[in-house]
Design a protein around this motif. Structure first.
Motif, short mmCIF file in Angstrom:
data_model
loop_
_atom_site.label_atom_id
_atom_site.label_comp_id
_atom_site.label_asym_id
_atom_site.label_seq_id
_atom_site.Cartn_x
_atom_site.Cartn_y
_atom_site.Cartn_z
N LEU A 1 -3.97 14.74 -37.34
CA LEU A 1 -2.64 15.35 -37.41
C LEU A 1 -2.66 16.76 -36.84
N GLU A 2 -3.68 17.54 -37.17
CA GLU A 2 -3.77 18.91 -36.66
C GLU A 2 -3.92 18.93 -35.14
N VAL A 3 -4.64 17.95 -34.60
CA VAL A 3 -4.77 17.85 -33.15
C VAL A 3 -3.40 17.62 -32.51
N VAL A 4 -2.63 16.70 -33.07
CA VAL A 4 -1.32 16.40 -32.51
C VAL A 4 -0.38 17.59 -32.63
N LEU A 5 -0.48 18.32 -33.73
CA LEU A 5 0.38 19.50 -33.93
C LEU A 5 0.11 20.58 -32.89
N MET A 6 -1.06 20.57 -32.27
CA MET A 6 -1.33 21.53 -31.19
C MET A 6 -0.31 21.40 -30.06
N GLY A 7 0.30 20.24 -29.94
CA GLY A 7 1.28 20.04 -28.88
C GLY A 7 2.48 20.96 -28.99
N PHE A 8 2.73 21.49 -30.18
CA PHE A 8 3.86 22.39 -30.38
C PHE A 8 3.51 23.86 -30.11
N ASN A 9 2.25 24.16 -29.84
CA ASN A 9 1.82 25.56 -29.68
C ASN A 9 2.64 26.35 -28.65
N PRO A 10 2.98 25.76 -27.48
CA PRO A 10 3.75 26.56 -26.51
C PRO A 10 5.13 27.00 -27.02
N TRP A 11 5.59 26.37 -28.09
CA TRP A 11 6.92 26.67 -28.60
C TRP A 11 6.88 27.52 -29.88
N LEU A 12 5.68 27.88 -30.34
CA LEU A 12 5.54 28.66 -31.57
C LEU A 12 5.22 30.12 -31.25
N GLY A 13 5.69 31.01 -32.10
CA GLY A 13 5.38 32.42 -31.95
C GLY A 13 4.00 32.74 -32.52
N LEU A 14 3.58 33.98 -32.36
CA LEU A 14 2.29 34.44 -32.86
C LEU A 14 2.22 34.24 -34.38
N LEU A 15 1.19 33.56 -34.85
CA LEU A 15 0.94 33.27 -36.26
C LEU A 15 1.97 32.33 -36.88
N GLU A 16 2.90 31.81 -36.09
CA GLU A 16 3.88 30.85 -36.61
C GLU A 16 3.24 29.48 -36.73
N ARG A 17 3.51 28.80 -37.82
CA ARG A 17 2.92 27.49 -38.06
C ARG A 17 3.96 26.39 -37.89
N PRO A 18 3.53 25.18 -37.55
CA PRO A 18 4.47 24.07 -37.39
C PRO A 18 5.27 23.84 -38.67
N ASP A 19 6.55 23.54 -38.51
CA ASP A 19 7.40 23.30 -39.69
C ASP A 19 7.39 21.81 -40.06
N THR A 20 8.16 21.49 -41.07
CA THR A 20 8.18 20.11 -41.58
C THR A 20 8.64 19.12 -40.52
N ALA A 21 9.67 19.50 -39.75
CA ALA A 21 10.18 18.61 -38.71
C ALA A 21 9.10 18.32 -37.66
N MET A 22 8.31 19.33 -37.31
CA MET A 22 7.24 19.13 -36.35
C MET A 22 6.17 18.21 -36.90
#
Length: 252
Positions: free
Chosen positions: A85-106
């Motif tokens: 799951l953490e590997v897949v969540l890396m796909g959202f990195n280009p859309w996250l700010g510094l130190l921002e973590r994926p939210d529930t929807a992600m």
């Protein structure tokens, strides 16, 4: 034109693809397939330019590039204990700010992508304990979360068994059909390329031998072009039990 040091591997290559197109690249080992993908996504220095919907990719920052184009190499490079799951969540990195973590929807979307590629129930599994084929499917799920308009995949079927090879190409076909998307995929298996790709770019020694349209071009035309890399072959069109037409290639 691109290569390593002063040795060009891809020379004076030019091609284009439309939205909704799944473009396959075929060629013998060493023909420049991987080099071409690395040049398009900016990993390798090159001359010439790559334009995606009027955007010159060479002018984009790495973060901007990651929002436009996704690249899946043959090996993921992940060597730490991390969940699927953490590997897949890396796909959202280009859309996250510094130190921002994926939210529930992600997180929900990441789980949905894992299920789509056949890894439902593997969310908390250690990525390093997955089989090589499961790792490729996990990276595909990560890429589908990125929201980019262009996918570049380097032999994504190489570690997959028969069933999952076809499943992966079906997923890519569905993905490009959603509008504003396209994919370029290098393939070892010419039958997968012939039966799933809209267009085929055939390479030899870093140069283009030509472009094929498997649905429109005659068997004779495809035999002549593909024969330059595979030797003498025969192509025929058959129908499966569902009535769908399939191409079969035989080595003479």
């Amino acid at each position: 034109t691109a290569g390593y040091g002063k040795n060009p591997v891809v020379r004076d290559l030019s091609f284009s693809l439309d939205s909704g197109c799944l473009l396959g690249i075929l060629g013998a080992n060493g023909s420049g397939k991987t080099t071409l993908l690395k040049a398009v996504c900016g990993i390798l220095p090159h001359t010439g330019s790559c334009t995606l919907e009027q955007k010159v990719l060479e002018e984009l920052s790495p973060r901007q590039m990651a929002r436009q184009c996704s690249y899946i190499p043959q090996k993921s490079g992940i060597a730490i204990d991390i969940s699927a799951l953490e590997v897949v969540l890396m796909g959202f990195n280009p859309w996250l700010g510094l130190l921002e973590r994926p939210d529930t929807a992600m997180k929900e979307e990441a789980c949905r992508m894992l299920a789509l590629v056949g890894l439902e129930g593997k969310e908390e599994c250690n990525y390093l304990t997955l089989s090589e084929g499961q790792k490729q499917l996990c990276i595909l799920a990560r890429t589908l979360c990125c929201g980019t308009g262009l996918l570049l995949l380097d032999e994504p079927e190489s570690a997959l068994d028969f069933r999952f090879r076809h499943q992966m190409l079906e997923i890519l076909r569905d993905w490009v059909s959603c509008g504003g998307r396209a994919a370029v995929v290098t393939l070892h298996d010419p039958l997968l390329a012939l039966n799933y790709c809209d267009r085929l770019l055939v390479l030899s020694e870093g140069r283009s031998l030509g472009m094929l349209g498997p649905k429109e071009d005659s068997a004779e035309k495809m035999e002549a072009l593909l024969g330059q890399i595979y030797g003498r072959i025969s192509l025929t069109r058959l129908k499966d039990r569902g009535g769908r037409e399939r191409l079969v290639m035989l080595k003479e």
